[in-house]
Write a protein that holds these residues in place. Structure first.
Motif, PDB file in Angstrom:
ATOM      1  N   VAL A  12      -3.661  -1.919 -19.709  1.00 53.29           N
ATOM      2  CA  VAL A  12      -2.675  -1.016 -19.118  1.00 53.29           C
ATOM      3  C   VAL A  12      -3.121   0.439 -19.274  1.00 53.29           C
ATOM      4  O   VAL A  12      -2.938   1.252 -18.362  1.00 53.29           O
ATOM      5  CB  VAL A  12      -1.284  -1.263 -19.727  1.00 53.29           C
ATOM      6  CG1 VAL A  12      -0.299  -0.187 -19.327  1.00 53.29           C
ATOM      7  CG2 VAL A  12      -0.768  -2.621 -19.288  1.00 53.29           C
ATOM      8  N   GLY A  15      -5.668   1.035 -16.677  1.00 55.86           N
ATOM      9  CA  GLY A  15      -4.985   1.195 -15.391  1.00 55.86           C
ATOM     10  C   GLY A  15      -4.336   2.559 -15.265  1.00 55.86           C
ATOM     11  O   GLY A  15      -4.350   3.181 -14.198  1.00 55.86           O
ATOM     12  N   ASN A  18      -6.960   5.077 -14.523  1.00 55.79           N
ATOM     13  CA  ASN A  18      -7.366   4.941 -13.131  1.00 55.79           C
ATOM     14  C   ASN A  18      -6.360   5.635 -12.211  1.00 55.79           C
ATOM     15  O   ASN A  18      -6.745   6.343 -11.285  1.00 55.79           O
ATOM     16  CB  ASN A  18      -7.514   3.468 -12.757  1.00 55.79           C
ATOM     17  CG  ASN A  18      -8.103   3.289 -11.385  1.00 55.79           C
ATOM     18  OD1 ASN A  18      -9.154   3.827 -11.084  1.00 55.79           O
ATOM     19  ND2 ASN A  18      -7.422   2.537 -10.538  1.00 55.79           N
ATOM     20  N   TRP A  19      -5.053   5.433 -12.468  1.00 54.12           N
ATOM     21  CA  TRP A  19      -4.045   6.091 -11.636  1.00 54.12           C
ATOM     22  C   TRP A  19      -4.067   7.609 -11.827  1.00 54.12           C
ATOM     23  O   TRP A  19      -3.794   8.363 -10.888  1.00 54.12           O
ATOM     24  CB  TRP A  19      -2.652   5.546 -11.940  1.00 54.12           C
ATOM     25  CG  TRP A  19      -2.420   4.279 -11.182  1.00 54.12           C
ATOM     26  CD1 TRP A  19      -2.308   3.030 -11.705  1.00 54.12           C
ATOM     27  CD2 TRP A  19      -2.300   4.131  -9.773  1.00 54.12           C
ATOM     28  NE1 TRP A  19      -2.123   2.121 -10.695  1.00 54.12           N
ATOM     29  CE2 TRP A  19      -2.111   2.774  -9.495  1.00 54.12           C
ATOM     30  CE3 TRP A  19      -2.334   5.026  -8.712  1.00 54.12           C
ATOM     31  CZ2 TRP A  19      -1.968   2.282  -8.210  1.00 54.12           C
ATOM     32  CZ3 TRP A  19      -2.187   4.544  -7.429  1.00 54.12           C
ATOM     33  CH2 TRP A  19      -2.002   3.184  -7.192  1.00 54.12           C
ATOM     34  N   ASP A  28     -10.688   6.417  -7.025  1.00 55.15           N
ATOM     35  CA  ASP A  28     -10.297   5.114  -7.570  1.00 55.15           C
ATOM     36  C   ASP A  28     -11.506   4.508  -8.275  1.00 55.15           C
ATOM     37  O   ASP A  28     -12.451   4.046  -7.634  1.00 55.15           O
ATOM     38  CB  ASP A  28      -9.809   4.204  -6.445  1.00 55.15           C
ATOM     39  CG  ASP A  28      -9.185   2.921  -6.949  1.00 55.15           C
ATOM     40  OD1 ASP A  28      -9.311   2.631  -8.154  1.00 55.15           O
ATOM     41  OD2 ASP A  28      -8.578   2.219  -6.142  1.00 55.15           O
ATOM     42  N   VAL A  30     -11.809   1.777 -10.129  1.00 58.69           N
ATOM     43  CA  VAL A  30     -11.984   0.335  -9.955  1.00 58.69           C
ATOM     44  C   VAL A  30     -12.635   0.046  -8.610  1.00 58.69           C
ATOM     45  O   VAL A  30     -13.569  -0.760  -8.516  1.00 58.69           O
ATOM     46  CB  VAL A  30     -10.628  -0.398 -10.090  1.00 58.69           C
ATOM     47  CG1 VAL A  30     -10.771  -1.872  -9.764  1.00 58.69           C
ATOM     48  CG2 VAL A  30     -10.068  -0.219 -11.486  1.00 58.69           C
ATOM     49  N   SER A  41     -12.090  -6.566  -7.744  1.00 57.31           N
ATOM     50  CA  SER A  41     -11.157  -5.460  -7.966  1.00 57.31           C
ATOM     51  C   SER A  41      -9.710  -5.931  -7.837  1.00 57.31           C
ATOM     52  O   SER A  41      -8.836  -5.461  -8.561  1.00 57.31           O
ATOM     53  CB  SER A  41     -11.438  -4.302  -7.003  1.00 57.31           C
ATOM     54  OG  SER A  41     -11.213  -4.676  -5.671  1.00 57.31           O
ATOM     55  N   TYR A  45      -6.838  -5.429 -10.649  1.00 58.79           N
ATOM     56  CA  TYR A  45      -5.511  -4.865 -10.369  1.00 58.79           C
ATOM     57  C   TYR A  45      -4.412  -5.850 -10.766  1.00 58.79           C
ATOM     58  O   TYR A  45      -3.379  -5.457 -11.324  1.00 58.79           O
ATOM     59  CB  TYR A  45      -5.362  -4.522  -8.891  1.00 58.79           C
ATOM     60  CG  TYR A  45      -6.187  -3.344  -8.431  1.00 58.79           C
ATOM     61  CD1 TYR A  45      -6.176  -2.141  -9.132  1.00 58.79           C
ATOM     62  CD2 TYR A  45      -6.959  -3.415  -7.286  1.00 58.79           C
ATOM     63  CE1 TYR A  45      -6.915  -1.070  -8.707  1.00 58.79           C
ATOM     64  CE2 TYR A  45      -7.703  -2.334  -6.844  1.00 58.79           C
ATOM     65  CZ  TYR A  45      -7.677  -1.168  -7.558  1.00 58.79           C
ATOM     66  OH  TYR A  45      -8.403  -0.085  -7.143  1.00 58.79           O
ATOM     67  N   VAL A  48      -4.083  -5.979 -14.638  1.00 55.11           N
ATOM     68  CA  VAL A  48      -3.426  -4.773 -15.149  1.00 55.11           C
ATOM     69  C   VAL A  48      -1.930  -4.838 -14.873  1.00 55.11           C
ATOM     70  O   VAL A  48      -1.109  -4.523 -15.741  1.00 55.11           O
ATOM     71  CB  VAL A  48      -4.060  -3.506 -14.535  1.00 55.11           C
ATOM     72  CG1 VAL A  48      -3.224  -2.272 -14.841  1.00 55.11           C
ATOM     73  CG2 VAL A  48      -5.477  -3.319 -15.041  1.00 55.11           C
TER      74      VAL A  48
END
Length: 66
Positions: A12, A15, A18-19, A28, A30, A41, A45, A48
């Motif tokens: 998490v 993730g 990444n965001w 991005d 990933v 990928s 996603y 996550v």
């Protein structure tokens, strides 16, 4: 089961980073590493997202521990 909590939390956090990159730089990580919506990928996603849903249970465990 503690190892699963740490693994879920790590995914998490990855993730979330990444965001952050998507939000600030429109990059991005990933998609860059594994291809834009390739099967790998999409698995990342999905993992996550599932870990995020699992960590919702952390709220219940925190309140029951205190």
């Amino acid at each position: 089961m503690k190892w699963f909590d740490y693994t879920a939390l790590t995914l998490v956090i990855i993730g979330a980073v990444n965001w952050l990159l998507v939000g600030i730089f429109r990059f991005d990580l990933v998609a860059f590493l594994f291809g834009n919506l390739s099967w790998l990928s999409r698995i990342i996603y999905t993992l996550v997202g599932l870990c995020g849903l699992y960590l919702i249970s952390l709220y219940g465990r925190i309140t029951s521990a205190s």
